[in-house]
Design a protein around this motif. Structure first.
Motif, PDB file in Angstrom:
ATOM      1  N   HIS A 148       0.835  -1.207   0.000  1.00  0.00           N
ATOM      2  CA  HIS A 148       0.000   0.000   0.000  1.00  0.00           C
ATOM      3  C   HIS A 148       0.865   1.251   0.000  1.00  0.00           C
ATOM      4  N   ILE A 149       0.320   2.300  -0.608  1.00  0.00           N
ATOM      5  CA  ILE A 149       1.048   3.558  -0.784  1.00  0.00           C
ATOM      6  C   ILE A 149       0.279   4.675  -0.097  1.00  0.00           C
ATOM      7  N   ASP A 150       0.965   5.430   0.771  1.00  0.00           N
ATOM      8  CA  ASP A 150       0.402   6.664   1.312  1.00  0.00           C
ATOM      9  C   ASP A 150       0.578   7.777   0.276  1.00  0.00           C
ATOM     10  N   GLY A 151      -0.391   8.698   0.216  1.00  0.00           N
ATOM     11  CA  GLY A 151      -0.402   9.702  -0.847  1.00  0.00           C
ATOM     12  C   GLY A 151       0.595  10.836  -0.696  1.00  0.00           C
ATOM     13  N   ASP A 152       1.328  10.923   0.410  1.00  0.00           N
ATOM     14  CA  ASP A 152       2.271  12.023   0.628  1.00  0.00           C
ATOM     15  C   ASP A 152       3.219  12.192  -0.556  1.00  0.00           C
ATOM     16  N   GLY A 153       3.376  13.428  -1.006  1.00  0.00           N
ATOM     17  CA  GLY A 153       4.289  13.707  -2.109  1.00  0.00           C
ATOM     18  C   GLY A 153       3.666  13.543  -3.473  1.00  0.00           C
ATOM     19  N   TRP A 154       2.351  13.407  -3.526  1.00  0.00           N
ATOM     20  CA  TRP A 154       1.639  13.207  -4.795  1.00  0.00           C
ATOM     21  C   TRP A 154       2.026  14.275  -5.814  1.00  0.00           C
ATOM     22  N   ASN A 155       2.095  15.533  -5.361  1.00  0.00           N
ATOM     23  CA  ASN A 155       2.350  16.652  -6.274  1.00  0.00           C
ATOM     24  C   ASN A 155       3.809  17.098  -6.303  1.00  0.00           C
ATOM     25  N   ASN A 156       4.695  16.352  -5.643  1.00  0.00           N
ATOM     26  CA  ASN A 156       6.112  16.700  -5.702  1.00  0.00           C
ATOM     27  C   ASN A 156       6.626  16.518  -7.129  1.00  0.00           C
ATOM     28  N   THR A 193      -6.810  13.961  -0.148  1.00  0.00           N
ATOM     29  CA  THR A 193      -7.716  14.633  -1.087  1.00  0.00           C
ATOM     30  C   THR A 193      -7.488  16.134  -1.149  1.00  0.00           C
ATOM     31  N   ALA A 194      -6.881  16.738  -0.140  1.00  0.00           N
ATOM     32  CA  ALA A 194      -6.522  18.157  -0.227  1.00  0.00           C
ATOM     33  C   ALA A 194      -5.496  18.396  -1.320  1.00  0.00           C
ATOM     34  N   GLU A 195      -4.730  17.335  -1.677  1.00  0.00           N
ATOM     35  CA  GLU A 195      -3.741  17.465  -2.742  1.00  0.00           C
ATOM     36  C   GLU A 195      -4.348  17.209  -4.122  1.00  0.00           C
ATOM     37  N   LEU A 196      -5.601  16.773  -4.147  1.00  0.00           N
ATOM     38  CA  LEU A 196      -6.308  16.593  -5.422  1.00  0.00           C
ATOM     39  C   LEU A 196      -7.316  17.709  -5.666  1.00  0.00           C
ATOM     40  N   ASP A 197      -7.935  18.179  -4.584  1.00  0.00           N
ATOM     41  CA  ASP A 197      -9.004  19.176  -4.645  1.00  0.00           C
ATOM     42  C   ASP A 197      -8.425  20.539  -5.031  1.00  0.00           C
ATOM     43  N   GLN A 198      -8.855  21.068  -6.161  1.00  0.00           N
ATOM     44  CA  GLN A 198      -8.326  22.351  -6.619  1.00  0.00           C
ATOM     45  C   GLN A 198      -8.833  23.519  -5.785  1.00  0.00           C
ATOM     46  N   ASN A 199      -9.817  23.281  -4.922  1.00  0.00           N
ATOM     47  CA  ASN A 199     -10.220  24.313  -3.970  1.00  0.00           C
ATOM     48  C   ASN A 199      -9.285  24.361  -2.767  1.00  0.00           C
ATOM     49  N   CYS A 200      -8.374  23.423  -2.720  1.00  0.00           N
ATOM     50  CA  CYS A 200      -7.398  23.413  -1.629  1.00  0.00           C
ATOM     51  C   CYS A 200      -6.000  23.456  -2.249  1.00  0.00           C
ATOM     52  N   TYR A 201      -5.272  22.355  -2.263  1.00  0.00           N
ATOM     53  CA  TYR A 201      -3.899  22.373  -2.769  1.00  0.00           C
ATOM     54  C   TYR A 201      -3.734  21.525  -4.029  1.00  0.00           C
ATOM     55  N   GLY A 202      -4.830  21.102  -4.623  1.00  0.00           N
ATOM     56  CA  GLY A 202      -4.753  20.258  -5.801  1.00  0.00           C
ATOM     57  C   GLY A 202      -4.479  21.026  -7.075  1.00  0.00           C
ATOM     58  N   LEU A 203      -3.981  20.310  -8.053  1.00  0.00           N
ATOM     59  CA  LEU A 203      -3.764  20.830  -9.395  1.00  0.00           C
ATOM     60  C   LEU A 203      -4.634  20.024 -10.354  1.00  0.00           C
ATOM     61  N   HIS A 204      -4.836  20.552 -11.529  1.00  0.00           N
ATOM     62  CA  HIS A 204      -5.576  19.783 -12.527  1.00  0.00           C
ATOM     63  C   HIS A 204      -4.860  18.460 -12.803  1.00  0.00           C
ATOM     64  N   ALA A 205      -3.534  18.510 -12.858  1.00  0.00           N
ATOM     65  CA  ALA A 205      -2.739  17.303 -13.111  1.00  0.00           C
ATOM     66  C   ALA A 205      -2.876  16.297 -11.976  1.00  0.00           C
ATOM     67  N   SER A 206      -3.137  16.779 -10.764  1.00  0.00           N
ATOM     68  CA  SER A 206      -3.266  15.887  -9.606  1.00  0.00           C
ATOM     69  C   SER A 206      -4.430  14.930  -9.800  1.00  0.00           C
ATOM     70  N   GLU A 207      -5.562  15.471 -10.174  1.00  0.00           N
ATOM     71  CA  GLU A 207      -6.742  14.631 -10.377  1.00  0.00           C
ATOM     72  C   GLU A 207      -6.579  13.735 -11.593  1.00  0.00           C
ATOM     73  N   VAL A 324     -13.279   9.993   1.447  1.00  0.00           N
ATOM     74  CA  VAL A 324     -13.685   8.814   0.686  1.00  0.00           C
ATOM     75  C   VAL A 324     -14.671   9.197  -0.418  1.00  0.00           C
ATOM     76  N   GLU A 325     -15.641  10.049  -0.087  1.00  0.00           N
ATOM     77  CA  GLU A 325     -16.623  10.468  -1.085  1.00  0.00           C
ATOM     78  C   GLU A 325     -15.942  11.211  -2.237  1.00  0.00           C
ATOM     79  N   TYR A 326     -14.917  11.995  -1.922  1.00  0.00           N
ATOM     80  CA  TYR A 326     -14.205  12.721  -2.974  1.00  0.00           C
ATOM     81  C   TYR A 326     -13.494  11.742  -3.911  1.00  0.00           C
ATOM     82  N   ILE A 327     -12.814  10.747  -3.334  1.00  0.00           N
ATOM     83  CA  ILE A 327     -12.068   9.793  -4.153  1.00  0.00           C
ATOM     84  C   ILE A 327     -13.009   8.951  -4.999  1.00  0.00           C
ATOM     85  N   LYS A 328     -14.196   8.669  -4.479  1.00  0.00           N
ATOM     86  CA  LYS A 328     -15.169   7.880  -5.244  1.00  0.00           C
ATOM     87  C   LYS A 328     -15.495   8.533  -6.583  1.00  0.00           C
ATOM     88  N   LYS A 329     -15.407   9.851  -6.655  1.00  0.00           N
ATOM     89  CA  LYS A 329     -15.712  10.555  -7.898  1.00  0.00           C
ATOM     90  C   LYS A 329     -14.648  10.317  -8.965  1.00  0.00           C
TER      91      LYS A 329
END
Length: 646
Positions: A148-156, A193-207, A324-329
């Motif tokens: 299993h992989i923790d999401g830390d560093g997704w956008n590095n 999900t804060a690293e995916l959500d563009q209303n927080c720290y996400g980028l389009h590329a993240s999603e 979880v609901e965010y990732i389901k999308k």
């Protein structure tokens, strides 16, 4: 329990002598020291208890005391005699080391090792050698593997040379170099999900990369929370005013330019405004509300903030259910999201665990098992889980790359030494599954990526039973709920075991499963002198019947076939007119070894959706064992029929 306390104490022991020590129990991982700790005068009562370590006091008393005692009603180990804890080597001081650096080196050298063999001691105390035990290391005779992989560093942005020109995210490197390259290896991948959500720290590329990863057939999508709490204890009784006072310590948002200071009201999101201090800095409020000891605990791991992101006031429901609901999308319709991978210090409080359970979710992380040259002991191998209030946290089975890289500061190839822990927890006895657990930032450096790839290649060479992290969490939960009820000589009923389908008999070379007299038992396999018993997942309350071996043939004789090992799950097992029929599903190429009641040639037919996809004729060996290897890759169930040819 068979001991007598003489109510006296031996303070000085340098002239005391060991007059007897049981070699099977004492000196397990470390020899006794030349000078033993002070000890109380305790003796084993003759005929009621057994002494395993005897110490004779210095003259003139010369009293012989028992320091390790077992009986059928309990046991005793003198203080300081169970386990060594100390510094086996002096830390190497380097020029420029300050006191903090010296202290850190000493902590790294601190080791624990058992004087007493804890496995043997507990077997003697509980007299449980002939009792079956629920086992979380094995399925269908094979050692469990999961990753299993923790999401830390997704956008590095990766620094790997061949990706540098394109400013590629570390998550995309893991996608390209690990997840796609090893499609037969199941991996549970989590995102913050804060690293995916563009209303927080996400980028389009993240999603976009999340959608690509979660769509892979070998990937299970999971959550690593919404805002990534670093110190869970901070939020147990959280007051948003505390965190509002330190909002300027959080990282700059991607869309903002210049210094990101939330202390200026015009820059603050609406959700934070009610909690802001009216003074100039707001820090005084934080300092006054959090006492010194608590702050020390918060920052002991050098956390500058209690979580990684603070786009809105902390909300535990948002962290778990909302993430979880965010990732389901972002996942395909045929996939579920059912696992929370704890973040930061991996110390969730009871309410967080309760919300997770009530939402129908599983949980994992924490534990950090190591057993290698730096951690040379079973004392560094974690338990299956931890009771937190009335809730249960499930630990991961091995440590992640953080402990191998000094919290991601150096020795970035160090994670490859996970293989030492994997070997040491398999031989001479299997005590843990094989788990590869890491973070997305391992895709940031060539050395760390190479370590992950080497570990995955190593896993590929093992005869394991590969599952997702959520499936291991289910099995681990079953360990805590399982009940075994004796129903006669060598006979037990198993209930409330959930998804746990393995029992283990220790030191069982003279025992075997009576397959014909058992119900809901599909197989048995000997390994390291222990007997691993496979239960039928379709039977709620299997009944296990054991018997003494009548001969020393390699495999037990029975009227019905039974499984020796497989790397796929087996369901819907039936016997009709000497036909062995079952459904199977798993990862990679399916392999099954069965003990048949008769030697000879068997016809094997494999079908999927009523379409035959493989047929073969296979002959047993002289023991009546048949090996079936499928021509198809797993994930979609297949039906298998095995029929003896006349």
């Amino acid at each position: 329990i068979g001991i007598e306390d003489l109510n006296s104490w031996n303070e000085l022991t340098y002239e005391s002598d060991i007059v007897y020590q049981d070699p099977e129990l004492i000196g397990f991982e470390r020899s006794l020291p030349a000078v033993l700790p002070s000890y109380a005068d305790v003796i084993a009562i003759s005929g009621r208890a057994v002494s395993h370590l005897k110490m004779q006091a210095e003259p003139p008393a010369q009293l012989v005391s028992d320091l390790v005692i077992t009986s059928d009603k309990g046991g005793y180990i003198a203080a300081g005699m169970a386990i060594f804890e100390g510094y086996p080597l002096l830390p190497i001081e380097e020029e420029g080391d300050d006191e903090e650096a010296k202290r850190k080196k000493e902590e790294e050298l601190l080791v624990q090792q058992w004087y007493v063999n804890p496995f043997r001691f507990l077997r003697l105390v509980f007299n449980d050698v002939n009792e079956p035990k629920p086992d979380v290391t094995t399925v269908n005779g094979r050692r469990i593997f999961y990753s299993h992989i923790d999401g830390d560093g997704w956008n590095n942005v990766t620094g790997i040379k061949r990706y540098k020109r394109g400013k590629v995210l570390s998550s995309e490197v893991i996608y390209n170099e690990v997840l796609k390259q090893f499609p037969d290896i199941p991996v549970s991948v989590s995102a913050i999900t804060a690293e995916l959500d563009q209303n927080c720290y996400g980028l389009h590329a993240s999603e976009e990369i999340a959608k690509k990863i979660f769509a892979l057939p070998n990937v299970e999508p999971t959550s690593h929370t919404y805002s990534h709490p670093l110190f869970w204890g901070y939020f147990k009784d959280a007051d948003p005013r505390e965190e509002a006072a330190i909002l300027d310590r959080y990282p700059q948002k991607p869309e903002r330019k210049g210094l990101y200071r939330l202390l200026f009201e015009e820059d603050v999101e609406e959700s934070w405004k009610p909690y802001l201090s009216q003074d100039n800095t707001g820090i005084e409020l934080f300092e006054s509300m959090v006492d010194e000891d608590y702050r020390g605990e918060l920052y002991k791991n050098k956390y500058e903030t209690p979580r990684s992101y603070a786009c809105e006031p902390f909300n535990i429901e948002r962290e778990i259910v909302g993430s979880v609901e965010y990732i389901k999308k972002l996942v395909p319709e045929d996939k579920e999201v059912r696992l929370i991978q704890w973040s930061g210090d991996t110390g969730p409080y009871e309410k967080a665990l309760r919300i997770t359970r009530e939402a129908g979710l599983l949980n994992i992380n924490g534990g950090d098992s190591r057993y290698d040259n730096e951690y040379p002991s079973y004392a560094s191998v974690s338990p299956i889980g931890l009771l937190v209030g009335n809730e249960r946290q499930i630990f991961s089975s091995n440590s992640n790359e953080n402990t191998y890289t000094n919290l991601w500061t150096d020795r970035f190839y160090g994670f490859v030494y996970l293989q030492s822990t994997v070997k040491n927890t398999e031989m001479p006895m299997r005590v843990q599954p094989f788990n590869i657990y890491y973070h997305m930032y391992s895709g940031e450096k060539q050395a760390s990526l190479s370590a992950v790839v080497e570990n995955v290649k190593f896993a590929r060479k093992q005869d394991t039973f590969d599952i997702y992290a959520s499936q291991f969490a289910e099995i681990a939960n079953g360990f805590y709920t399982a009940q075994l009820t004796r129903e006669g000589e060598g006979r037990w009923r198993v209930s409330n075991r959930g998804k746990l389908n393995t029992l283990r008999m220790d030191e069982a070379t003279l025992l075997e499963v009576d397959i014909d007299a058992s119900e809901g038992v599909i197989g048995q396999r000997y390994f390291q002198g222990n007997l691993y018993i496979a239960l039928n997942p379709d039977v709620d309350e299997p009944i296990l019947q054991l018997k003494k071996k009548k001969n020393f043939s390699r495999y037990a004789v029975s009227k019905n076939p039974y499984l020796i090992e497989s790397n796929w799950f087996i369901n819907r097992l039936t016997l009709i007119n000497k036909q062995l029929i079952f459904s199977a599903s798993g990862h990679g190429i399916g392999k099954f070894i069965w003990k048949m009641p008769e030697t000879g040639v068997y016809a094997v037919a494999v079908s999927r959706d009523e379409n035959v996809i493989q047929t073969a004729e296979m002959e047993t060996d002289r023991d009546g064992v048949i090996s079936i290897t499928l021509d198809v890759v797993g994930r979609e169930p297949v039906n298998i029929k095995v029929l003896k040819k006349q």
